[in-house]
Design an enzyme around this catalytic site. Structure first.
Site, PDB file in Angstrom:
ATOM      1  N   ASP A   8     -39.780 -42.652  47.812  1.00  0.00           N
ATOM      2  CA  ASP A   8     -40.066 -41.652  48.608  1.00  0.00           C
ATOM      3  C   ASP A   8     -39.456 -41.522  50.111  1.00  0.00           C
ATOM      4  O   ASP A   8     -40.022 -41.435  51.013  1.00  0.00           O
ATOM      5  CB  ASP A   8     -41.657 -41.513  49.126  1.00  0.00           C
ATOM      6  CG  ASP A   8     -42.388 -41.167  47.764  1.00  0.00           C
ATOM      7  OD1 ASP A   8     -41.678 -41.298  46.619  1.00  0.00           O
ATOM      8  OD2 ASP A   8     -43.593 -40.909  47.791  1.00  0.00           O
ATOM      9  N   LYS A 106     -42.591 -37.417  41.124  1.00  0.00           N
ATOM     10  CA  LYS A 106     -44.024 -37.395  40.960  1.00  0.00           C
ATOM     11  C   LYS A 106     -44.820 -36.410  41.528  1.00  0.00           C
ATOM     12  O   LYS A 106     -44.429 -36.004  42.553  1.00  0.00           O
ATOM     13  CB  LYS A 106     -44.271 -38.889  41.129  1.00  0.00           C
ATOM     14  CG  LYS A 106     -44.013 -39.201  42.729  1.00  0.00           C
ATOM     15  CD  LYS A 106     -44.196 -40.738  42.780  1.00  0.00           C
ATOM     16  CE  LYS A 106     -44.064 -40.988  44.271  1.00  0.00           C
ATOM     17  NZ  LYS A 106     -45.064 -40.362  45.302  1.00  0.00           N
ATOM     18  N   CYS A 151     -47.791 -45.171  48.190  1.00  0.00           N
ATOM     19  CA  CYS A 151     -46.947 -45.038  47.321  1.00  0.00           C
ATOM     20  C   CYS A 151     -46.074 -46.442  46.717  1.00  0.00           C
ATOM     21  O   CYS A 151     -45.959 -46.634  45.518  1.00  0.00           O
ATOM     22  CB  CYS A 151     -45.937 -43.953  47.432  1.00  0.00           C
ATOM     23  SG  CYS A 151     -46.682 -42.376  47.355  1.00  0.00           S
TER      24      CYS A 151
HETATM   25  C1  VGL Z   1     -47.568 -40.734  50.056  1.00  0.00           C
HETATM   26  C2  VGL Z   1     -49.459 -39.889  50.854  1.00  0.00           C
HETATM   27  C3  VGL Z   1     -49.233 -38.866  49.975  1.00  0.00           C
HETATM   28  C4  VGL Z   1     -46.671 -41.970  49.988  1.00  0.00           C
HETATM   29  C5  VGL Z   1     -47.299 -39.473  49.347  1.00  0.00           C
HETATM   30  O1  VGL Z   1     -45.234 -41.740  49.718  1.00  0.00           O
HETATM   31  O2  VGL Z   1     -46.643 -43.144  50.515  1.00  0.00           O
HETATM   32  N1  VGL Z   1     -48.596 -40.812  50.559  1.00  0.00           N
HETATM   33  N2  VGL Z   1     -48.018 -38.629  49.294  1.00  0.00           N
END
Ligand code: VGL
Ligand code: ZN
Length: 204
Positions: A8, A106, A151
């Site tokens: 991410d 995702k 994540c």
């Molecule tokens: C994430 C919160 C919501 C992350 C993704 O990438 O850690 N955290 N969506």
């Protein structure tokens, strides 16, 4: 066969982003350095539809940080972030995307969140990551990215459970720390579950 998993590394988790992870930008040059050392680099993208159930804005009177029951699972509510095909969902502009061989998206189902790059939070549906890595003959994954306590953690826990030798590259991670100490707790939990915690200094 080793693979580097970049979790991410999107604008919304970096400086000025909708779900800014403190010091998140600092991991981008680290990713760019590490990419050069791997034959296979896979990046995940948090990739939500606008009506996603993890967004506080999609629930009457709810605010980010509150916890609700979302179709039977406990769900932390977040600001609107990483909406499919928007600016915030794109990779950090300094990330060497040329070095990425495969992207796994995702969190695409509005009814369930997906912190892990392998499965949704209910382990109901696979993202295709495991099948892709198996097809490439990967047996060892090295993980870095955002956020350590969400994540990154859940991706690493699934990886080790799926039988991959799993290494966490600590300097390449930053966390949300919704509660003080969350990042420390996450690293401890990963270590207890058999994930190797590596610093880049002693990284071979
Ligand atoms: C994430 C919160 C919501 C992350 C993704 O990438 O850690 N955290 N969506
Ligand atoms: Zn998300």
């Amino acid at each position: 066969m080793k693979a580097l998993l970049l979790i991410d590394l999107q604008r919304d988790f970096c400086a000025m982003g909708a779900l800014e992870v403190p010091d998140g930008d600092a991991v981008i040059p680290i990713a760019n350095e590490l990419i050069k050392n791997y034959d296979l680099v896979v990046a995940t993208q948090d990739w939500h539809p606008a009506n996603h159930g993890s967004f506080a804005a999609n629930h009457p009177w709810r605010k980010p940080g509150q916890v609700i029951d979302l179709h039977g699972l406990s769900q932390v509510l977040w600001p609107i972030h990483c909406v499919q095909d928007t600016f915030g969902a794109t990779f950090h502009p300094h990330l060497d995307t040329e070095g990425i061989h495969h992207i796994v998206q995702k969190g695409t189902n509005p009814e369930i969140d997906s912190y892990s790059g392998f499965f949704d939070n209910g382990h109901r549906q696979a993202t295709g990551m495991d099948a892709y890595l198996k097809e490439k003959g990967v047996d060892e994954v090295h993980i870095m990215g955002l956020a350590t306590d969400y994540c990154v953690k859940f991706t690493a826990l699934d990886a080790v459970e799926l039988g991959y030798k799993t290494v966490l590259l600590v300097e390449g991670c930053r966390g949300v720390n919704l509660q003080e100490g969350d990042v420390e707790k996450a690293i401890k939990e990963m270590e207890e579950k058999g994930i190797l915690i590596k610093t880049i200094q002693n990284y071979a």
